[in-house]
Design a protein around this motif. Structure first.
Motif, PDB file in Angstrom:
ATOM      1  N   GLU A 198     -28.832  39.306   9.124  1.00 36.01           N
ATOM      2  CA  GLU A 198     -29.677  39.968   8.132  1.00 36.01           C
ATOM      3  C   GLU A 198     -29.778  39.023   6.934  1.00 36.01           C
ATOM      4  O   GLU A 198     -28.757  38.547   6.436  1.00 36.01           O
ATOM      5  N   GLN A 203     -32.508  34.724   0.089  1.00 35.89           N
ATOM      6  CA  GLN A 203     -33.161  34.146   1.272  1.00 35.89           C
ATOM      7  C   GLN A 203     -34.479  34.866   1.545  1.00 35.89           C
ATOM      8  O   GLN A 203     -35.497  34.244   1.830  1.00 35.89           O
ATOM      9  N   GLY A 229     -24.300  25.064   2.227  1.00 35.01           N
ATOM     10  CA  GLY A 229     -23.832  26.284   2.873  1.00 35.01           C
ATOM     11  C   GLY A 229     -24.400  27.556   2.278  1.00 35.01           C
ATOM     12  O   GLY A 229     -23.865  28.644   2.484  1.00 35.01           O
ATOM     13  N   SER A 230     -25.512  27.449   1.540  1.00 37.41           N
ATOM     14  CA  SER A 230     -26.049  28.657   0.912  1.00 37.41           C
ATOM     15  C   SER A 230     -27.067  29.363   1.794  1.00 37.41           C
ATOM     16  O   SER A 230     -27.649  30.359   1.399  1.00 37.41           O
ATOM     17  N   GLY A 231     -27.302  28.847   2.992  1.00 39.40           N
ATOM     18  CA  GLY A 231     -28.192  29.544   3.906  1.00 39.40           C
ATOM     19  C   GLY A 231     -29.605  28.990   3.953  1.00 39.40           C
ATOM     20  O   GLY A 231     -30.539  29.689   4.344  1.00 39.40           O
ATOM     21  N   LYS A 232     -29.767  27.731   3.582  1.00 42.13           N
ATOM     22  CA  LYS A 232     -31.096  27.125   3.635  1.00 42.13           C
ATOM     23  C   LYS A 232     -31.593  27.039   5.073  1.00 42.13           C
ATOM     24  O   LYS A 232     -32.737  27.350   5.360  1.00 42.13           O
ATOM     25  N   THR A 233     -30.710  26.607   5.975  1.00 39.74           N
ATOM     26  CA  THR A 233     -31.125  26.425   7.359  1.00 39.74           C
ATOM     27  C   THR A 233     -31.621  27.740   7.957  1.00 39.74           C
ATOM     28  O   THR A 233     -32.571  27.766   8.733  1.00 39.74           O
ATOM     29  N   GLU A 234     -30.974  28.824   7.561  1.00 39.29           N
ATOM     30  CA  GLU A 234     -31.420  30.128   8.063  1.00 39.29           C
ATOM     31  C   GLU A 234     -32.867  30.395   7.626  1.00 39.29           C
ATOM     32  O   GLU A 234     -33.673  30.910   8.411  1.00 39.29           O
ATOM     33  N   ARG A 266     -28.185  24.670  17.242  1.00 39.22           N
ATOM     34  CA  ARG A 266     -28.500  25.841  16.428  1.00 39.22           C
ATOM     35  C   ARG A 266     -29.976  26.211  16.582  1.00 39.22           C
ATOM     36  O   ARG A 266     -30.328  27.392  16.664  1.00 39.22           O
ATOM     37  N   PRO A 383     -23.317  32.728   1.589  1.00 40.35           N
ATOM     38  CA  PRO A 383     -23.245  34.067   2.190  1.00 40.35           C
ATOM     39  C   PRO A 383     -21.809  34.449   2.534  1.00 40.35           C
ATOM     40  O   PRO A 383     -20.910  33.622   2.478  1.00 40.35           O
TER      41      PRO A 383
HETATM   42  P1  ADP Z   1     -27.226  25.387   4.416  1.00 41.23           P
HETATM   43  O1  ADP Z   1     -28.343  25.006   5.325  1.00 41.23           O
HETATM   44  O2  ADP Z   1     -27.694  25.754   3.029  1.00 41.23           O
HETATM   45  O3  ADP Z   1     -26.077  24.434   4.400  1.00 41.23           O
HETATM   46  P2  ADP Z   1     -26.701  27.420   6.419  1.00 41.23           P
HETATM   47  O4  ADP Z   1     -28.031  28.028   6.693  1.00 41.23           O
HETATM   48  O5  ADP Z   1     -26.183  26.432   7.407  1.00 41.23           O
HETATM   49  O6  ADP Z   1     -26.659  26.779   4.948  1.00 41.23           O
HETATM   50  O7  ADP Z   1     -25.671  28.602   6.207  1.00 41.23           O
HETATM   51  C1  ADP Z   1     -24.291  28.397   6.049  1.00 41.23           C
HETATM   52  C2  ADP Z   1     -23.537  29.390   6.908  1.00 41.23           C
HETATM   53  O8  ADP Z   1     -23.851  30.726   6.529  1.00 41.23           O
HETATM   54  C3  ADP Z   1     -23.883  29.275   8.376  1.00 41.23           C
HETATM   55  O9  ADP Z   1     -22.721  29.472   9.130  1.00 41.23           O
HETATM   56  C4  ADP Z   1     -24.866  30.403   8.599  1.00 41.23           C
HETATM   57  O10 ADP Z   1     -24.826  30.890   9.930  1.00 41.23           O
HETATM   58  C5  ADP Z   1     -24.389  31.461   7.625  1.00 41.23           C
HETATM   59  N1  ADP Z   1     -25.478  32.294   7.126  1.00 41.23           N
HETATM   60  C6  ADP Z   1     -26.670  31.880   6.673  1.00 41.23           C
HETATM   61  N2  ADP Z   1     -27.418  32.936   6.275  1.00 41.23           N
HETATM   62  C7  ADP Z   1     -26.701  34.034   6.502  1.00 41.23           C
HETATM   63  C8  ADP Z   1     -26.911  35.442   6.307  1.00 41.23           C
HETATM   64  N3  ADP Z   1     -28.055  35.907   5.787  1.00 41.23           N
HETATM   65  N4  ADP Z   1     -25.928  36.286   6.658  1.00 41.23           N
HETATM   66  C9  ADP Z   1     -24.776  35.824   7.161  1.00 41.23           C
HETATM   67  N5  ADP Z   1     -24.505  34.535   7.384  1.00 41.23           N
HETATM   68  C10 ADP Z   1     -25.434  33.636   7.068  1.00 41.23           C
END
Ligand code: ADP
Ligand code: ZN
Length: 761
Positions: A198, A203, A229-234, A266, A383
């Protein structure tokens, strides 16, 4: 104008002004089209080029007899129209020939795959473990240093290594060299799907803004600014998903070194389809196959390093540039393009969104965001309640340094922290951006320093690898600084790779007073072995990791937890997502600060932030920054994770000198073996530039220099630097073009033009 379908214009990979004209033989008439690679005669030789116009007009002074195209090479291959037009812009903007630009955007070079008909061999991944004679090992080592993951026919290998065919045959039998076909990846198998998390509020907000733009069919640049690690890739994954669902394709660029199987997996988990992975170390055959699959729409998602910006994805829907600040996006040779900027141009032509992701945006991008040219989107937290790691600064010097040099620069604090992680079964990651054993060899009596005879580069001291395994108790008692036994070390130039014998007496004053100063990763590794006997230590730098395959093998050891202490150069600073790493130690945070380049501080800051971000990706992390400059803003502010304060402080300096991003630069580097000649030519070119700069239509840019480049000599050539600085890039380029039309340089002289240079060394 006299037009005929029988003439084609062909661009060659040479710094020519324009393409050359050739006639098209009847037999080839149906195959020739813009974007095809062809072999053409050039003087007494033959060369491969790309058709850039067909049918073409007869050249105006076309009295001489045109020669025919010999044949089509790499049959079936063609450079896509969209990419072709993008490449025209690259050639224009970065001031190179269309042929030079096409040789890169073709993604396979101007290569002929018939060349591949001979069996290709490359080094096996585990070649180091083979039982070899001394000579065989020498040859294998040499090949590993020159080949990396590339493969070549045996006779070519023999030439490279200066070895006999019989010896190479032995290496094949010992499975040190393997046939390329055997090394190809196993048939494609998809990993199981992941569970989509979620999105959290930031995000969701970011995604909404970008998606809205995409759905409208707008071009827009979005700076996704979020800590590691802030969830950019997501967010990237969601955007790509939305584009795919509408029948579009997606392109994601990452720094070469961050292109790990983890990243690719991924994407494959999420999308349950094959993802094209493009990097520089694919063989040409792998590249051409991938190119074809992308062009035909079989592969709809591409992840790749710099040159993947030219992936011929049809119906491209979104572009992502991860770690957009990374300097590997800029190519160091002609064409000196910046993949991020080419991608922005591509997105604007296609009217699609492009997302630039970073924890430490480049000053250019952040400045554009502040000015409203880019949309600034922020992710401020990690996250799942994870906090950013605590960063402690460990001042070095005084008592600390004298107490610890024999332990490879480990402060007592860092040593305790590593011991603690070892006891808990967690991983430590240690970063030092200097390879080799010691950084330089100096005479204590006359201060002479060993330099490369070809390059203005200080030689690094390396220990021979076999010396390490022997019983070297004497070594362990040595204190810093110290002379090394000459038979256990050598000097190496990190630019040209040339090795030199390690000497004992100073060639200048004759005293036996040479000492090895400074610390590189090799020395830290020794210190770690002594401090933590039995610990599994993995060192990653250019000396231990030859290429991608070796990197991936090492990466698996990190992932599995087999490696307890990971030590490395910037190779380990980027992209690694290792949940067991709870400690990051920076052996010397100051290393990059004294490089004579205007971006030295920006680079150091962002590298420290990157490295710090490797800690605590699943559990609470800790970062120790060892430094001789504990109050330096780049180090202080990195320890506080405060990008914006650093940006403000550093921009004050940039405004004073009006360097990027305040104004734009074009850097000219003139080089020649003869010093007075290059100095004279540089003065001549600068004075033409200054004279033309007074003309009304060329007025605006400032001309700085000439002066010696910070690295005054490279590859036995003396280097002079001229800078053209202006509010925009185009007027500077216009001025330069006008000057080059007048300037006549001797043929020995080389001029490198770098538009928007990333460094000025
Ligand atoms: P970044 O690209 O900014 O380094 P990531 O997208 O890799 O960050 O996210 C870091 C970690 O947090 C990963 O393990 C990812 O699966 C997890 N994560 C990202 N978004 C969420 C979310 N909305 N809820 C739970 N976990 C998340
Ligand atoms: Zn050298």
């Amino acid at each position: 104008m006299n037009s005929t379908p029988r003439i084609a214009a062909v661009a060659l990979n040479r710094p020519f002004d324009g393409p050359l004209s050739y006639t098209v033989p009847d037999a080839l008439a149906n195959e020739i089209m813009v974007g095809r690679l062809v072999e053409v005669p050039l003087g007494p030789q033959k060369e491969i080029g790309c058709v850039v116009e067909y049918p073409a007009t007869i050249p105006e002074h076309g009295n001489f007899r045109l020669r025919p195209i010999v044949r089509v090479v790499s049959p079936g291959y063609v450079i896509d129209r969209e990419i072709f037009e993008l490449t025209r812009w690259v050639a224009e903007y970065y001031m190179c020939s269309l042929g030079e630009a096409l040789a890169v955007s073709s993604m396979i070079g101007f290569s002929d795959l018939a060349w591949k008909a001979r069996a290709q061999y490359r080094l096996a991944n585990d070649w180091r473990s083979a039982e070899l004679t001394k000579r065989q090992r020498e040859v294998a080592t040499l090949l590993s240093e020159t080949l990396f993951a590339e493969s070549r026919p045996l006779p070519v290998l023999a030439k490279i290594a200066n070895a006999t065919a019989a010896l190479l045959k032995k290496l094949v039998d010992a499975k040190v060299l393997e046939l390329e076909a055997e090394a190809l990846p196993a048939p494609f198998a998809l990993p199981p799907p992941d569970v989509m998390p979620e999105l959290f509020e930031e995000q969701r907000a970011a995604l909404q803004v970008i998606e809205a733009s995409r759905v409208r069919g707008d071009f827009g640049v979005f700076l996704l600014h979020g800590v590691t690690g802030s969830g950019k890739t997501e967010v990237y994954l969601r955007l790509i998903d939305a584009a795919l669902k509408e029948g579009r394709t997606a392109l994601c660029l990452v720094p070469e070194i961050a292109l790990t199987p983890q990243t690719v997996e991924r994407f494959e988990r999420r999308f349950q389809q094959e993802v094209g992975v493009f990097h520089s170390q694919l063989s040409r055959r792998e590249k051409i196959l991938l190119h074809e699959k992308i062009r035909r729409g079989v592969i709809r998602i591409v992840i790749g390093a710099r040159s993947a910006v030219f992936s011929p994805l049809p119906k491209l829907g979104v572009i992502i540039i991860d770690e957009e600040h990374d300097s590997s996006y800029k190519q160091g040779e002609t064409p000196r393009y910046h993949a991020r900027d080419v991608a922005i141009m591509r997105a604007s032509r296609l009217k699609i969104p492009i997302v630039l992701g970073s924890a430490t945006p480049s000053f250019e991008s952040f400045d554009n965001a502040l000015k409203g040219k880019f949309t600034h989107l922020k992710l401020t937290t990690r996250p799942a309640g994870l906090r950013m790691p605590d960063v402690r600064i460990v001042p070095m010097g005084g008592a600390t340094v004298t107490a610890t040099p024999e332990a490879g620069m480990l402060s007592p604090q860092l040593r305790d922290a590593i011991a603690d992680r070892l006891a808990k079964g967690e991983q430590s990651l240690l970063f030092l951006n200097r390879r080799g054993f010691s950084n330089f060899l100096m005479c204590q009596s006359c201060k002479w320093v060993a330099r490369c005879p070809n390059d203005d580069i200080v030689l690094t001291i390396h220990r021979k690898s076999q010396a390490r395994s022997g019983g070297d108790s004497e070594w362990q008692l040595d204190i810093f600084p110290r002379p090394l036994p000459t038979d256990e070390a050598f000097l190496k130039c990190h630019f040209c790779g040339q090795r030199h014998v390690y000497i004992r007496s100073c060639p200048k004053c004759g005293e036996e007073a040479l000492v090895a100063l400074g610390t590189g990763t090799q020395r830290v590794e020794e210190g770690l072995h002594r401090a933590f006997p039995g610990a599994n230590i993995l060192r990653l730098d250019q000396d231990t990791i030859g290429g991608r395959r070796a990197f991936i093998a090492a990466w698996q050891k990190m992932l599995s937890g087999e490696a307890q202490i990971i030590l490395g150069t910037q190779m380990i600073a980027k992209g690694l997502h290792l949940e067991r790493v709870t400690l990051v130690g920076v052996i010397l945070a100051d290393v990059g600060l004294f490089i004579p380049d205007f971006r030295a501080e920006e680079r150091t800051f962002s590298l420290l932030m990157q490295v710090a971000g490797r800690a605590g990706r699943a559990n609470m992390g800790e970062v120790l920054l060892q430094t001789y400059l504990p109050h330096h803003p780049a180090i202080q502010l990195a320890s506080q994770h405060n990008y914006e304060a650093f940006f403000d402080a550093e921009m004050k300096r940039r405004r004073k000198v009006r360097f990027p991003p305040v104004e734009r630069l074009i850097a000219l580097t003139l080089s020649d073996e003869n010093l007075p000649r290059v100095q004279n030519e540089a003065r001549a070119l600068a004075s033409i530039l200054r004279r033309l700069e007074n003309r009304d239509d060329l007025h605006g840019p400032a001309v700085l220099g000439p002066q010696a480049a910070p690295i005054e000599k490279l590859a036995a050539r003396h280097r002079q630097r001229i800078l053209i600085r202006g509010k925009q890039a185009a007027p500077g380029a216009r001025l330069l073009r006008a000057a080059l039309a007048e300037w006549k340089a001797p043929s020995s002289l080389n001029l490198a033009i770098d538009v928007d240079p990333q460094d000025l060394l």
